[in-house]
Scaffold this motif. Sequence first.
Motif, PDB file in Angstrom:
ATOM      1  N   THR A  65       7.686   8.023  -3.938  1.00 23.13           N
ATOM      2  CA  THR A  65       7.277   6.702  -4.445  1.00 23.13           C
ATOM      3  C   THR A  65       7.324   5.651  -3.341  1.00 23.13           C
ATOM      4  O   THR A  65       8.046   5.807  -2.348  1.00 23.13           O
ATOM      5  CB  THR A  65       8.238   6.214  -5.558  1.00 23.13           C
ATOM      6  N   GLY A  66       6.608   4.569  -3.603  1.00 22.69           N
ATOM      7  CA  GLY A  66       6.640   3.441  -2.679  1.00 22.69           C
ATOM      8  C   GLY A  66       8.028   2.836  -2.599  1.00 22.69           C
ATOM      9  O   GLY A  66       8.483   2.403  -1.538  1.00 22.69           O
ATOM     10  N   THR A  67       8.699   2.803  -3.725  1.00 23.22           N
ATOM     11  CA  THR A  67      10.052   2.259  -3.766  1.00 23.22           C
ATOM     12  C   THR A  67      10.964   3.031  -2.822  1.00 23.22           C
ATOM     13  O   THR A  67      11.712   2.437  -2.034  1.00 23.22           O
ATOM     14  CB  THR A  67      10.607   2.319  -5.216  1.00 23.22           C
ATOM     15  N   ASN A  70      10.050   2.130   0.836  1.00 27.58           N
ATOM     16  CA  ASN A  70      10.567   0.813   1.241  1.00 27.58           C
ATOM     17  C   ASN A  70      12.077   0.860   1.451  1.00 27.58           C
ATOM     18  O   ASN A  70      12.605   0.325   2.420  1.00 27.58           O
ATOM     19  CB  ASN A  70      10.264  -0.234   0.157  1.00 27.58           C
ATOM     20  N   HIS A  91       8.017  -7.330  -3.924  1.00 28.77           N
ATOM     21  CA  HIS A  91       8.377  -6.134  -4.687  1.00 28.77           C
ATOM     22  C   HIS A  91       9.770  -5.645  -4.334  1.00 28.77           C
ATOM     23  O   HIS A  91      10.546  -5.282  -5.209  1.00 28.77           O
ATOM     24  CB  HIS A  91       7.343  -5.029  -4.435  1.00 28.77           C
ATOM     25  N   GLU A  96      12.691  -3.328  -7.307  1.00 29.96           N
ATOM     26  CA  GLU A  96      13.222  -2.078  -6.749  1.00 29.96           C
ATOM     27  C   GLU A  96      14.703  -1.923  -7.086  1.00 29.96           C
ATOM     28  O   GLU A  96      15.486  -1.372  -6.318  1.00 29.96           O
ATOM     29  CB  GLU A  96      12.897  -1.980  -5.240  1.00 29.96           C
ATOM     30  N   GLU A 143       4.678  -8.311   2.578  1.00 31.20           N
ATOM     31  CA  GLU A 143       3.936  -7.510   1.590  1.00 31.20           C
ATOM     32  C   GLU A 143       2.440  -7.819   1.696  1.00 31.20           C
ATOM     33  O   GLU A 143       2.035  -8.973   1.541  1.00 31.20           O
ATOM     34  CB  GLU A 143       4.470  -7.864   0.195  1.00 31.20           C
ATOM     35  N   ASN A 147       1.286  -8.357  -4.245  1.00 31.61           N
ATOM     36  CA  ASN A 147       1.006  -8.010  -5.636  1.00 31.61           C
ATOM     37  C   ASN A 147       1.090  -9.224  -6.565  1.00 31.61           C
ATOM     38  O   ASN A 147       0.088  -9.653  -7.145  1.00 31.61           O
ATOM     39  CB  ASN A 147       2.011  -6.901  -6.034  1.00 31.61           C
ATOM     40  N   ASP A 176       5.661  -3.767   3.503  1.00 34.92           N
ATOM     41  CA  ASP A 176       5.380  -3.125   2.224  1.00 34.92           C
ATOM     42  C   ASP A 176       3.867  -3.207   2.071  1.00 34.92           C
ATOM     43  O   ASP A 176       3.328  -4.195   1.582  1.00 34.92           O
ATOM     44  CB  ASP A 176       6.110  -3.849   1.082  1.00 34.92           C
ATOM     45  N   ALA A 178       1.927  -1.311   0.189  1.00 37.75           N
ATOM     46  CA  ALA A 178       1.534  -0.482  -0.964  1.00 37.75           C
ATOM     47  C   ALA A 178       0.012  -0.468  -1.104  1.00 37.75           C
ATOM     48  O   ALA A 178      -0.584   0.571  -1.377  1.00 37.75           O
ATOM     49  CB  ALA A 178       2.184  -1.026  -2.235  1.00 37.75           C
ATOM     50  N   ARG A 179      -0.607  -1.643  -0.909  1.00 37.17           N
ATOM     51  CA  ARG A 179      -2.077  -1.760  -1.046  1.00 37.17           C
ATOM     52  C   ARG A 179      -2.708  -2.185   0.276  1.00 37.17           C
ATOM     53  O   ARG A 179      -3.624  -3.000   0.304  1.00 37.17           O
ATOM     54  CB  ARG A 179      -2.407  -2.749  -2.168  1.00 37.17           C
ATOM     55  N   MET A 202       5.038   1.102   4.869  1.00 38.31           N
ATOM     56  CA  MET A 202       4.958   1.970   3.698  1.00 38.31           C
ATOM     57  C   MET A 202       3.606   1.708   3.054  1.00 38.31           C
ATOM     58  O   MET A 202       3.199   0.547   2.923  1.00 38.31           O
ATOM     59  CB  MET A 202       6.090   1.637   2.713  1.00 38.31           C
ATOM     60  N   LYS A 207      -1.865   4.277  -5.750  1.00 37.70           N
ATOM     61  CA  LYS A 207      -2.377   3.029  -6.363  1.00 37.70           C
ATOM     62  C   LYS A 207      -3.908   3.039  -6.233  1.00 37.70           C
ATOM     63  O   LYS A 207      -4.521   3.957  -6.756  1.00 37.70           O
ATOM     64  CB  LYS A 207      -1.691   1.829  -5.719  1.00 37.70           C
TER      65      LYS A 207
HETATM   66  C1  LIG Z   1       3.762  -4.173  -3.563  1.00 37.42           C
HETATM   67  C2  LIG Z   1       4.399  -2.929  -4.076  1.00 37.42           C
HETATM   68  N1  LIG Z   1       5.302  -2.307  -3.314  1.00 37.42           N
HETATM   69  C3  LIG Z   1       5.920  -1.195  -3.707  1.00 37.42           C
HETATM   70  C4  LIG Z   1       5.633  -0.631  -4.933  1.00 37.42           C
HETATM   71  C5  LIG Z   1       6.403   0.591  -5.366  1.00 37.42           C
HETATM   72  O1  LIG Z   1       5.647   1.715  -5.584  1.00 37.42           O
HETATM   73  P1  LIG Z   1       6.154   2.865  -6.601  1.00 37.42           P
HETATM   74  O2  LIG Z   1       5.775   2.412  -7.952  1.00 37.42           O
HETATM   75  O3  LIG Z   1       5.416   4.072  -6.121  1.00 37.42           O
HETATM   76  O4  LIG Z   1       7.624   2.979  -6.421  1.00 37.42           O
HETATM   77  C6  LIG Z   1       4.693  -1.247  -5.777  1.00 37.42           C
HETATM   78  C7  LIG Z   1       4.407  -0.670  -7.115  1.00 37.42           C
HETATM   79  O5  LIG Z   1       3.752  -1.231  -7.938  1.00 37.42           O
HETATM   80  C8  LIG Z   1       4.065  -2.430  -5.342  1.00 37.42           C
HETATM   81  O6  LIG Z   1       3.188  -3.072  -6.099  1.00 37.42           O
END
Ligand SMILES: Cc1ncc(COP(=O)(O)O)c(C=O)c1O
Length: 357
Positions: A65-67, A70, A91, A96, A143, A147, A176, A178-179, A202, A207
């Motif tokens: 996972t992203g969490t 990070n 995030h 987290e 980030e 988000n 971070d 993620a996107r 990361m 996503k």
């Molecule tokens: C900006 C951002 N970072 C990290 C994450 C964490 O990803 P994961 O849901 O895979 O743990 C998310 C998840 O929505 C996110 O939006």
Amino acid sequence: MAEVDKRRTVDVRSDTVTRPTAEMRRAMAEAEVGDDVYGEDPSINRLEQRAAEIFGRDAAIFVPTGTMGNQIAIKIHTRPGQEVICEERGHIYNYEMAMLAHFSGCVVRPIYAEDGALTWTGIKKRIAPGIYYRAQTGLISLENTHNMAGGTVYPQQAADEICDHAHEAGIPVHLDGARIFNAAAASGRSVAEITKKFDSVMFCLSKGLGAPVGSMLVGSRKFIDMARIYRKALGGGMRQAGVLAAAGLIALEKGPKRLHEDHANAKFMAEELVKIPSLKLDAAKVQTNILVFDISGTGMDSAAVTRKLGERGVLAAGISPEAMRFVTHMDVSRDDCAHAISAMHEVCTGAGRAAGS
Ligand SMILES: Cc1ncc(COP(=O)(O)O)c(C=O)c1O
């Protein structure tokens, strides 16, 4: 406006809700696998190598996972008793599970920034002075896209400046991302270029890129070797995880090419939503696949709006009682967006109810 078709379901809660494509499912079924804890899973090894190449780095590691990605990065960059600077809606701070405190023994020094983008001027004042009775700043984490600020793209100059000055001050910078592929698609720059000054990055396969599971952490060889230790410690050594990497590889190679469609769909929704007088949203600020808008003018809270949208086949999410978020992704077509807009119109204005809704 036409009455909404209630037999249909459109899910704009998040870009995490996508289902693997037929091609991904086939690749998963046929994936070459081995024990990844022994470094013997060919599909995982290929995915890690491709991620490192695409980001122009030494190495990469697959994490569930992203969490986890990070939090491993934060652990490596910091020591217990330090502070981590991040944007207030970030995030790592809000979603987290306080793992930054639990796992790394750090606290967050949050800073609010319009559109989620910190600047060096804003950060500089909040770096702990180098005196022994103050907790020291161990890390800055940005980030991109942001988000909760509405999928905003980090101005490149601001990100580069933060990295340069932080490094002069001896402070590492994590991204971070993620996107990050959404940021690349929106800015017309490569992910390697956008992220080159960061100490670690990361990004999520699961996503906008459409994989069912997985994220990647990229960085120097030494950093990724450490990450492997912490991934195992957190229970993230996944053995024959090549079945996941097979889908991840397709997401990594093909996912970025279609993100502009999600961005165009989000823009379309934003331009339609601004026509509903009780909603507050700046359509010009919608840069990627996320819309965050204020619904307080409807006289309802987000739970009520969400429920009413659900009755009309639209799954959406509130991020506070006054604000909602719509996210476009590969399982949402332009037609689906139009359906979500009709439903929103009906919920906010009452239009269509007389016809039996
Ligand atoms: C900006 C951002 N970072 C990290 C994450 C964490 O990803 P994961 O849901 O895979 O743990 C998310 C998840 O929505 C996110 O939006």
